[in-house]
Design an enzyme around this catalytic site. Structure first.
Site, PDB file in Angstrom:
ATOM      1  N   ASP A  71       0.807  -1.217   0.000  1.00 27.03           N
ATOM      2  CA  ASP A  71       0.000   0.000   0.000  1.00 27.03           C
ATOM      3  C   ASP A  71       0.837   1.262   0.000  1.00 27.03           C
ATOM      4  OD1 ASP A  71      -2.700  -0.537  -0.031  1.00 27.03           O
ATOM      5  OD2 ASP A  71      -2.744  -1.111   2.072  1.00 27.03           O
TER       6      ASP A  71
HETATM    7  C1  BGC Z   1       0.163   1.312   6.260  1.00 28.82           C
HETATM    8  C2  BGC Z   1      -0.208   0.122   5.453  1.00 28.82           C
HETATM    9  C3  BGC Z   1      -1.698   0.115   5.284  1.00 28.82           C
HETATM   10  C4  BGC Z   1      -2.151   1.432   4.690  1.00 28.82           C
HETATM   11  C5  BGC Z   1      -3.650   1.501   4.489  1.00 28.82           C
HETATM   12  C6  BGC Z   1      -0.385   2.559   5.660  1.00 28.82           C
HETATM   13  O1  BGC Z   1      -0.096   3.641   6.489  1.00 28.82           O
HETATM   14  O2  BGC Z   1       1.567   1.385   6.358  1.00 28.82           O
HETATM   15  O3  BGC Z   1       0.249  -1.056   6.068  1.00 28.82           O
HETATM   16  O4  BGC Z   1      -2.046  -0.916   4.445  1.00 28.82           O
HETATM   17  O5  BGC Z   1      -1.770   2.481   5.509  1.00 28.82           O
HETATM   18  O6  BGC Z   1      -4.349   1.745   5.650  1.00 28.82           O
HETATM   19  C1  NOJ Z   2      -1.881  -3.801   5.346  1.00 27.77           C
HETATM   20  C2  NOJ Z   2      -3.041  -3.763   4.419  1.00 27.77           C
HETATM   21  O1  NOJ Z   2      -4.201  -4.139   5.080  1.00 27.77           O
HETATM   22  C3  NOJ Z   2      -2.799  -4.665   3.230  1.00 27.77           C
HETATM   23  O2  NOJ Z   2      -3.873  -4.558   2.338  1.00 27.77           O
HETATM   24  C4  NOJ Z   2      -1.495  -4.327   2.574  1.00 27.77           C
HETATM   25  O3  NOJ Z   2      -1.281  -5.274   1.552  1.00 27.77           O
HETATM   26  C5  NOJ Z   2      -0.364  -4.342   3.565  1.00 27.77           C
HETATM   27  N1  NOJ Z   2      -0.667  -3.479   4.662  1.00 27.77           N
HETATM   28  C6  NOJ Z   2       0.962  -3.942   2.933  1.00 27.77           C
HETATM   29  O4  NOJ Z   2       0.991  -2.576   2.661  1.00 27.77           O
END
Ligand code: BGC
Ligand code: NOJ
Length: 811
Positions: A488
């Site tokens: 993400d």
């Molecule tokens: C986090 C991710 C998460 C994304 C969406 C980011 O700040 O590092 O792990 O998936 O937010 O909420």
């Molecule tokens: C947590 C999110 O829920 C997931 O969708 C994503 O793949 C990982 N973070 C990695 O960014």
């Protein structure tokens, strides 16, 4: 100052429990109650909150974010014994106890503690088929003298919408409404207008007083650890109107030496048909509540409900059972992996102590992946979920990124544009078909974006998912990344310069240049699974078409996606490599090494071995495999959120546990069982129990991340419970390493194990048949035997008219 205690409890495998021996764990160590509808989060001091279906839209009890002392609230009980006030779960009173124990089990949590000759046992669970939480408090006088004391319960109502509840005080502080009838406190806030639901908190004995107004109960300026009413030994019988409605009972108890008393508290949730809402003007219809109360009014009823829950879990967990002789592997496989898979199935990433439940609901990619580990537990619910998820897909194959569980509608705030999403739908549907053989799901009329009349068979959704990648490729013939792929924080089209802009939604959702090698790996793997589905259930032409497309992406990946010693991660919006030896920071990323190797990309050229050797060289640490190296030390506007984290945390170089199983599975793909198991073991919670002081989160479930070597707190985990690691780790150990894998043709046995795991047996319930499988080494024997007879290949032929199959596999 931290204490030097490495463990805070122990596993009791025969009871399927983790036993916590001190209330002072480094962080609240939590559990989940409920499996379908009514849910509660509960910590090892009985903190937490409850909700019905949706932690944002239907919150029942309140939780204070970023609060201190941590973990205040939840289920609060006090015993005032001759002026000494204590809590059976330690909090909220925080009076030192003579003994304390908390047991987190399958869908329940118990507390047992003693103080000054009184023993209290509190059992909390959500019955299998009712929307309520039962809290049974059994108090025993273990002293030699008669005891007279007062018990108080307390909980704080949330005004339903958890976001409003935490921010719209100018309205909220005037809307709280309650009714009190005997020992039952009804929370009917907003019921007068558009809500057709209320909640109640009841106890099964006559009460000696109650409170429903928080500040009358607490007294001016006091906190939950020391409410004025409790200190005075007398409730104020307050009736809240607005402000902060709570529910508290007061019960006087007298016990002879050796005598005990049981009090059954019940927190219930009731929905009433609109036309039956009222008993009389302003008085709510309590009939359904009374019915619910009558089902848990006696100890015998509560015992029966508790036994039913135990039986439910016994049955669920018997679907995959391992005896390997390795205690830690057995306990993870037989208990905690599967349990965490149920929790992630239910919660996605919505509600934990680290996910507030006020933000995202169910994630598209998250829920699809959660299903991979859940499929065997309750395939019918998996089927429903797949349809719900597919229903937020758009006509062009792209998807909303999230939906709210209550409404099942796509979340417009975040929208779509995460280009890996569509392919995860193929992944979970393929897993469903391999598990069940139920091809009728492919015909299920499923809408796009929930628009009535837009329904097409699920198979068409899969086709559009695959086509979305085919139709959205970049300059190197690799899939375009969009807002981000699985990672993400790799926001290659975002270019955010202002604080507060969401990396997830700022900038265009499309960019014509930035490409993802990770999505390429996904496309090869799931494109082939889709082709298999087509071939198996009908269309050979469609299978051939997609195989050709897969070959193109595979070739692109072996060319532009290969860096010499490992797979490249992506190309940014300028067409520069990300995750390459050419880069100064972020030279190597874990995701494509795992996924492209799993997908068999570059297999003939030995790319998998090379990529995994590079992983070992640059990314493996004591607790797992880091997501990238070296970490970004400055903000890169062209990369986005990934470079916003301090080195060693989250996507910038932590062990992001979710993708560790990909490397482990990749190792099995190249036949390296030792490496596969080594990677599995490093981040596996039960193997980290002995370093709980460093790890800090629960030793029975995965956390989303463990800080990497570059971090200040190397080895410290964060964000426990809701992570795709649960599903992937179970797939890794149960299917890739131990080798018991569902295929479209039946159950396959194809282990890739380390020397220490070369003699084990698995019982697996598969398509209604119980498989007893023994894997061992024996001189002169190899391969699969079914009922004693050698079988060619790895798949056990589907039996007809049999309820049990015995097979051996010789390594
Ligand atoms: C986090 C991710 C998460 C994304 C969406 C980011 O700040 O590092 O792990 O998936 O937010 O909420
Ligand atoms: C947590 C999110 O829920 C997931 O969708 C994503 O793949 C990982 N973070 C990695 O960014």
């Amino acid at each position: 100052m931290r204490r030097k205690l490495m463990k805070y409890g122990y596993f009791d495998d025969s009871a399927r429990e983790y036993v916590i021996s001190t209330p002072e764990t480094p962080l609240p160590w939590i559990n989940y109650l409920g499996s379908n509808g009514f849910f509660g989060l509960i910590s090892n001091t009985a903190g937490g909150y409850c909700f019905y279906r949706d932690a944002k839209l239907r919150r029942i009890t309140r939780y204070r974010y970023n609060n201190v002392p941590v973990d205040e609230g939840g289920r609060m009980f006090y015993i005032n014994d001759a002026g000494t006030v204590w809590s059976p779960a330690f909090r909220p009173a925080r009076t030192p106890l003579d003994s304390y124990e908390c047991r987190h089990g399958m869908g329940y949590t118990t507390f047992e503690s003693t103080k000054n000759g009184i023993r209290a046992k509190l059992t909390c669970f959500v019955p299998k088929s009712d929307a309520c939480e039962i809290e049974r408090l059994v108090i025993k006088n273990e002293s030699n003298a008669k005891k007279e004391f007062t018990v108080f319960s307390a909980l704080e109502w949330c005004l339903w919408n958890a976001v409003d509840d935490a921010q719209n005080y100018q309205r909220n502080l005037s809307i709280g409404e309650l009714e009190v009838v005997g020992g039952t406190i009804y929370h009917k806030t907003e019921y007068r207008e558009r809500r057709n639901h209320y909640a109640f908190y009841n106890v099964n004995v006559p009460v000696d007083g109650f409170d429903t107004d928080r500040d009358c109960f607490l007294g001016a300026g006091r906190a939950w650890n020391d409410p004025a009413a409790v200190a005075a030994g007398k409730a104020t019988d307050s009736l809240a109107s607005g402000w902060y409605p709570i529910a508290s009972h007061m019960i006087k108890v007298t016990l002879a030496p050796g005598e005990e008393k049981s009090l059954i508290f019940q927190l219930g949730y009731i929905e009433v048909p609109r036309e039956e809402k009222w008993e009389s003007k302003g008085v709510i219809n309590k009939k359904p509540a009374k019915e619910l109360m009558s089902r848990y009014a006696t100890d015998a009823q509560v015992d029966a409900a508790f036994a039913e829950l135990a039986k439910y879990w016994e049955e669920l967990l018997s679907k995959y059972h391992l005896e390997s002789g390795n205690e830690k592997v057995d306990r993870m496989v037989n208990i905690w992996h599967q349990y965490q898979c149920m929790v992630t199935f239910n919660m996605s990433r919505s509600a934990s102590y680290w996910e507030t439940g006020t933000g995202r609901g169910m994630g598209f990619r998250d829920s699809c992946q959660d299903l991979l580990g859940f499929m065997h537990l309750i395939p019918e619910r998996a089927r429903e979920r797949i349809i719900d998820i597919a229903s937020i897909q758009f006509e062009n194959g792209s998807t909303y990124h999230q939906y709210q569980p209550l409404t099942k509608r796509g979340n417009a705030d975040i929208g779509g544009g995460f280009n890996d999403d569509p392919l995860w739908l193929v992944a979970c549907t393929s897993a469903y078909l391999r598990e069940t053989g139920d091809a009728t799901i492919l015909d299920h009329p499923t809408p796009f974006n929930n628009v009535e009349g837009s329904e097409k068979p699920l198979m068409e959704h899969l086709r559009r998912s695959v086509n979305f990648t085919i139709n959205n490729k970049g300059p190197h013939g690799l899939p375009l990344i969009g807002r981000a792929d699985w990672n993400d924080c790799l926001n290659l089209n975002c270019f955010s310069e202002e604080p507060g802009e969401s990396f997830q939604t700022f900038g265009p959702s499309e960019g014509p240049v930035a490409e993802s090698v990770f999505i390429a790996g996904m496309f090869v793997k799931y494109g082939l699974e889709y082709a298999d589905i087509c071939e198996h259930y009908g269309s050979k032409d469609e299978a051939a078409r997609v195989r050709e497309e897969v070959a193109k992406v595979k070739a692109a990946c072996e060319d532009a996606g290969w860096d010499g010693e490992w797979f490249v991660r992506a190309y940014d919006a300028y067409g520069h490599k990300v995750g390459s030896n050419e880069c100064e920071e972020g030279k190597i990323f874990i995701e494509p090494q795992g996924f492209c190797t799993m997908a068999g990309i570059g297999q003939e050229k030995g790319y998998g071995r090379k990529a995994l050797d590079s992983v070992k060289k640059y990314l493996v640490n004591d607790y797992g495999v880091e997501i990238l190296a070296p970490c970004y030390t400055t903000y890169h506007v062209e990369l986005g959120e990934i470079s916003s984290y301090p080195p060693g945390y989250k996507e910038n170089g932590a062990i992001f546990t979710h993708n560790n199983p990909w490397v482990s599975i990749a190792a099995t793909k190249i036949g390296d069982g030792e490496m596969a198991f080594d990677i599995y073991r490093r981040s596996c919670p039960a193997f980290l129990e002995d370093v709980s002081e460093i790890h800090r989160t629960e030793p029975y479930v995965y956390s989303q991340m463990i800080a990497g070597r570059a971090a200040v707190h190397y080895g410290e985990a964060k964000n426990s419970f809701l992570t795709g690691t649960a599903a992937w780790a179970f797939v890794d150990i149960s299917q890739a390493i131990l080798g018991i894998t569902p295929t479209l043709d039946g159950l396959s046995v194809n282990p890739c194990v380390p020397a220490e795991l070369s003699n084990y047996s698995v019982t697996r319930l598969y398509r209604g048949v119980k498989y007893n499988i023994k894997v061992k080494k024996e001189a002169g024997k190899s391969g699969l035997f079914v009922e004693g007879a050698a079988v060619s290949g790895n798949v056990i032929p589907l039996p007809t008219g049999k309820s049990e199959v015995n097979a051996e596999y010789y390594i």
